[in-house]
Motif scaffolding. Structure first.
Motif, PDB file in Angstrom:
ATOM      1  N   THR A 173      -2.327   5.590   3.366  1.00 23.90           N
ATOM      2  CA  THR A 173      -2.975   5.018   4.552  1.00 23.90           C
ATOM      3  C   THR A 173      -4.404   4.614   4.215  1.00 23.90           C
ATOM      4  OG1 THR A 173      -1.809   6.775   5.657  1.00 23.90           O
ATOM      5  CG2 THR A 173      -3.200   5.418   7.017  1.00 23.90           C
ATOM      6  N   ARG A 174      -4.839   3.557   4.848  1.00 22.47           N
ATOM      7  CA  ARG A 174      -6.186   3.054   4.628  1.00 22.47           C
ATOM      8  C   ARG A 174      -7.223   4.046   5.155  1.00 22.47           C
ATOM      9  NH1 ARG A 174      -9.248  -0.548   7.647  1.00 22.47           N
ATOM     10  NH2 ARG A 174      -7.620  -0.859   9.202  1.00 22.47           N
TER      11      ARG A 174
ATOM     12  N   PRO B 221       0.654  23.125  30.093  1.00 24.38           N
ATOM     13  CA  PRO B 221       1.438  24.241  30.637  1.00 24.38           C
ATOM     14  C   PRO B 221       1.809  25.241  29.556  1.00 24.38           C
ATOM     15  CG  PRO B 221       2.801  22.284  30.454  1.00 24.38           C
ATOM     16  CD  PRO B 221       1.440  21.893  29.975  1.00 24.38           C
TER      17      PRO B 221
ATOM     18  N   ASN C  53      -4.472  16.222  31.146  1.00 25.85           N
ATOM     19  CA  ASN C  53      -3.928  17.123  32.162  1.00 25.85           C
ATOM     20  C   ASN C  53      -3.896  18.542  31.604  1.00 25.85           C
ATOM     21  OD1 ASN C  53      -3.522  14.965  33.774  1.00 25.85           O
ATOM     22  ND2 ASN C  53      -1.345  14.816  33.417  1.00 25.85           N
TER      23      ASN C  53
ATOM     24  N   TYR D   6     -14.554   8.859  19.509  1.00 22.15           N
ATOM     25  CA  TYR D   6     -14.965   8.651  20.903  1.00 22.15           C
ATOM     26  C   TYR D   6     -13.736   8.623  21.808  1.00 22.15           C
ATOM     27  CZ  TYR D   6     -16.973   6.268  24.934  1.00 22.15           C
ATOM     28  OH  TYR D   6     -17.355   5.933  26.195  1.00 22.15           O
ATOM     29  N   GLN D   7     -12.704   7.872  21.389  1.00 24.59           N
ATOM     30  CA  GLN D   7     -11.491   7.775  22.211  1.00 24.59           C
ATOM     31  C   GLN D   7     -10.784   9.125  22.319  1.00 24.59           C
ATOM     32  OE1 GLN D   7     -10.782   5.335  24.011  1.00 24.59           O
ATOM     33  NE2 GLN D   7     -12.047   3.739  23.139  1.00 24.59           N
ATOM     34  N   ALA D   8     -10.748   9.858  21.204  1.00 26.12           N
ATOM     35  CA  ALA D   8     -10.095  11.167  21.221  1.00 26.12           C
ATOM     36  C   ALA D   8     -10.833  12.116  22.158  1.00 26.12           C
ATOM     37  CB  ALA D   8     -10.031  11.728  19.809  1.00 26.12           C
ATOM     38  N   ASN D   9     -12.174  12.008  22.182  1.00 27.58           N
ATOM     39  CA  ASN D   9     -12.954  12.865  23.067  1.00 27.58           C
ATOM     40  C   ASN D   9     -12.703  12.528  24.527  1.00 27.58           C
ATOM     41  OD1 ASN D   9     -13.951  14.153  20.900  1.00 27.58           O
ATOM     42  ND2 ASN D   9     -15.975  13.231  20.955  1.00 27.58           N
ATOM     43  N   ILE D  10     -12.629  11.230  24.836  1.00 28.26           N
ATOM     44  CA  ILE D  10     -12.316  10.836  26.219  1.00 28.26           C
ATOM     45  C   ILE D  10     -10.937  11.359  26.595  1.00 28.26           C
ATOM     46  CG2 ILE D  10     -11.843   8.902  27.766  1.00 28.26           C
ATOM     47  CD1 ILE D  10     -13.791   7.251  26.311  1.00 28.26           C
ATOM     48  N   HIS D  11     -10.002  11.206  25.655  1.00 28.12           N
ATOM     49  CA  HIS D  11      -8.632  11.656  25.909  1.00 28.12           C
ATOM     50  C   HIS D  11      -8.602  13.146  26.212  1.00 28.12           C
ATOM     51  CE1 HIS D  11      -4.173  11.465  24.545  1.00 28.12           C
ATOM     52  NE2 HIS D  11      -4.306  11.085  25.791  1.00 28.12           N
TER      53      HIS D  11
ATOM     54  N   TYR E 252       5.617  26.400  27.169  1.00 25.84           N
ATOM     55  CA  TYR E 252       5.896  26.140  25.756  1.00 25.84           C
ATOM     56  C   TYR E 252       5.848  27.394  24.876  1.00 25.84           C
ATOM     57  CZ  TYR E 252       5.761  21.138  26.704  1.00 25.84           C
ATOM     58  OH  TYR E 252       6.030  19.892  27.167  1.00 25.84           O
TER      59      TYR E 252
ATOM     60  N   LEU F  12     -10.133  14.035  29.620  1.00 29.58           N
ATOM     61  CA  LEU F  12      -9.375  13.620  30.804  1.00 29.58           C
ATOM     62  C   LEU F  12      -7.950  14.144  30.818  1.00 29.58           C
ATOM     63  CD1 LEU F  12     -10.420   9.877  31.050  1.00 29.58           C
ATOM     64  CD2 LEU F  12     -11.367  11.794  32.279  1.00 29.58           C
TER      65      LEU F  12
ATOM     66  N   PRO G  90       0.833  -1.212   0.000  1.00 31.40           N
ATOM     67  CA  PRO G  90       0.000   0.000   0.000  1.00 31.40           C
ATOM     68  C   PRO G  90       0.865   1.258   0.000  1.00 31.40           C
ATOM     69  CG  PRO G  90      -0.784  -1.547   1.643  1.00 31.40           C
ATOM     70  CD  PRO G  90       0.484  -2.099   1.111  1.00 31.40           C
TER      71      PRO G  90
ATOM     72  N   TYR H 111     -15.119   5.109  16.560  1.00 35.24           N
ATOM     73  CA  TYR H 111     -14.327   4.653  17.710  1.00 35.24           C
ATOM     74  C   TYR H 111     -13.204   5.645  18.003  1.00 35.24           C
ATOM     75  CZ  TYR H 111     -11.104   1.792  20.414  1.00 35.24           C
ATOM     76  OH  TYR H 111     -10.253   1.343  21.385  1.00 35.24           O
ATOM     77  N   TYR H 112     -12.472   6.051  16.965  1.00 33.31           N
ATOM     78  CA  TYR H 112     -11.349   6.985  17.173  1.00 33.31           C
ATOM     79  C   TYR H 112     -11.848   8.313  17.726  1.00 33.31           C
ATOM     80  CZ  TYR H 112      -8.371   3.831  14.438  1.00 33.31           C
ATOM     81  OH  TYR H 112      -7.661   2.757  13.986  1.00 33.31           O
TER      82      TYR H 112
END
Lengths: 282, 298
Positions: free
Chosen positions: A55-56, A81, A78, A68-73, A85, A76, A52, A65-66
């Motif tokens: 990317t697929r 700062p 920290n 949902y996971q990104a939203n949880i991340h 940066y 939550l 290939p 799914y991604y």
């Protein structure tokens, strides 16, 4: 070993005759011919793979799914700062804040990531820069896909492609991987390399992955030939790095770069049964 | 009956949607020591995006490595020869006798790798970044810069994503006193473990942004051909190398605001694979080579 014995026998006919004359029970010449008949004819075939190149595209389920996971991340994570940066009031900080607020709003909904109070000069500048930026992404569909050009190596960029040749076998034409015979005393992986070049020309930069074959195929012998004579085809996996097939029109009518599904529609059912597990589903 | 089904249908539809309004809170959530609510379910952050290099491993490299490293074995392997006597509690001779440790070299002898199966094809398990800072011995706050740099490079944060296991960037403490220099227990450096999708992201950043722009870098130096095949490093399946301080400036995460860091830091990078036994290092090198990490002879 067998070959040596046979050679020795042919070189010294007088001795062989003598032995035949003396040994009445076992006929040496008959034994040697039957051995050569049962010895299979070796062939090598190369499964030439184009990996290939993009990317697929994730499926709708994967995308959900991604997200949902990104939203949880995000919910939550920290606290960032900022002061470590970025320099206070720098254009980089303004741009980061604008982008971060947009991401926050997209992920968690409107009360989050809303601008409070007046927009500063730096923020307005950053918004303008983002607006002026061009989208430089390449299209995910190549023109070979729209034209349905099976010979173009840029087709179906997300999928594994395999080289198949349309060749004459007996009295019919079949699609198969580039294949050729093994010479006497030749190593299998050397034969695979040589056969690939014979069939497809030297216009390709290829790499045969291993010295060991990855699969084997016992073709059914055609009715015209001797049923005791067996053919064996050993498969090798190879990758194409650059170039294109330059086939000999006398032996090969056509070639195509095909996905596993497209290959299954073209090749013979017995051939397909022995090669399908060596090919990547995606 | 029909009313019940009619009432059910929209509920089923709404559960198919990506987002719906949160359920009504019937009972306030319990609070932790920082007075933050503890959710009812154990939230675990999974993969948040497609991993390009991870796909490359699963689509192409895993097959190739299986073909390249496969060794054919006929039948079962013989069990390894027991060199030392083992303590057998059922043996009447050893009852009430002390089970003294046997003497000699306790280093584990190099074993053959386990029989090759599609499940134990060599794969990358994690990447460890480590940096030791000498000035931290006298001034522990000098570690702050390297901590923030490691956070930017690895994307890992202390308990990030609500995951207690995700420990983020860790501080390394000195183990013992070194005369006139370090005392046991003082912070001397930082270390971070990267696993899963971020690990593949690190590999792609390294290969596409850092290594091609690094001056005087021909590749990770291979061990000499005469190096022992039995040594711990050659049977462990770990490839490690060092990056000079110049290399840190080439990471895009650092490059974007390089002037905010007090200085640039060098680091050790260790690629930890599942390869074990004789020839493990060679298999690990073959894997990394498939990720386009260059290797060079001395």
């Amino acid at each position: 070993m067998f070959a040596q014995a046979r050679l020795a026998a042919s070189r010294q006919p007088t001795k062989a005759c003598l032995r035949r004359f003396l040994a009445t029970e076992v006929d040496a010449s008959v034994a040697s011919t039957s051995a050569s008949q049962t010895r299979p004819v070796l062939n090598t075939a190369v499964i030439l793979n184009r990996s290939p190149i993009i990317t697929r595209t994730p499926s709708p389920f994967e995308r959900a799914y991604y997200k949902y996971q990104a939203n949880i991340h995000r919910a939550l994570q920290n606290p960032f700062p900022n002061e470590f940066y970025f320099k206070q009031g720098s254009p980089l900080e303004a741009r980061f804040n604008v982008e971060e607020q947009r991401r926050e709003r997209a992920a968690l909904g409107t009360p989050f990531g809303m601008q409070e109070g007046e927009k500063s000069e730096a923020v307005l500048q950053a918004e303008q820069t983002i607006r002026d930026e061009e989208d430089l992404r390449m299209p995910r569909q190549h023109e070979a896909d729209t034209k349905n050009d099976f010979k173009d190596l840029n087709r179906r960029g997300q999928r594994n492609l395999y080289l198949a040749l349309l060749q004459k076998e007996g009295d019919k034409h079949v699609w198969r991987f580039p294949q050729g015979p093994v010479n006497q005393g030749e190593l299998l992986h050397h034969a695979a390399e040589r056969d690939l070049e014979t069939q497809c020309g030297d216009g390709m930069d290829t790499w045969i992955v291993s010295r060991k074959p990855v699969g084997v195929y016992h073709p059914p012998s055609p009715p015209a030939t001797d049923p005791a004579k067996k053919n064996v085809v050993f498969f090798y996996k190879a990758h194409i790095m650059a170039g294109q097939v330059q086939h000999d029109p006398k032996t090969t009518l056509d070639f195509a770069w095909l996905t596993k599904g497209e290959l299954s529609e073209r090749v013979e059912p017995t051939y397909w049964e022995s090669v399908k597990d060596m090919l990547s589903d995606f | 009956m029909s009313a019940a089904t009619a009432a059910k249908a929209p509920r089923a539809l709404s559960s198919m949607r990506g987002w719906r309004s949160p359920p009504r809170i019937r009972q306030p959530l319990r609070k932790d020591e920082e007075r933050l609510p503890i959710p009812h379910v154990d939230l675990v952050v999974g993969q948040t995006h497609h991993s390009r290099v991870g796909d490359h491993y699963h689509n192409t490299l895993a097959d190739d490595l299986l073909y390249m490293t496969y060794t054919h074995e006929l039948g079962e392997r013989k069990p390894p020869r027991q060199i030392r006597l083992r303590f057998d509690p059922d043996d009447p001779y050893v009852v009430h006798r002390k089970n003294l440790p046997v003497g000699g070299d306790h280093r584990q002898l190099a074993q053959l790798p386990p029989a090759m199966t599609p499940d134990n094809v060599v794969r990358l398990e994690r990447i460890v970044l480590h940096s030791m800072q000498k000035e931290a011995v006298n001034n522990r706050s000098s570690l702050l810069g390297v901590i923030e740099a490691f956070r930017a490079i690895s994307g890992k944060n202390d308990a990030g994503g609500g995951r207690a296991k995700g420990s983020g960037v860790q501080i390394v403490h000195a183990k013992k006193n070194v005369g006139g220099w370090a005392r046991a227990g003082i912070p001397t450096g930082v270390v971070v473990d990267i696993e899963g999708a971020p690990m593949y992201d690190f590999v792609s950043t390294l290969v596409e942004f850092v290594l091609p722009r690094l001056r005087e870098f021909n590749g990770i130096t291979l061990p000499a051909p005469s190096a022992s095949t039995q040594s711990p490093s050659s049977i462990a399946g770990v490839v490690s190398f060092g990056l000079p301080p110049d290399a840190m400036a080439l990471f895009p995460q650092i490059e974007v605001n390089m002037d905010m860091y007090p200085k640039m830091y060098g680091m050790h990078v260790q690629f930890i694979t599942n390869a074990v036994g004789l020839g493990a290092q060679k298999r690990a090198q073959a894997l990394l080579s498939g990720f386009q990490i260059p290797f060079a002879r001395k």
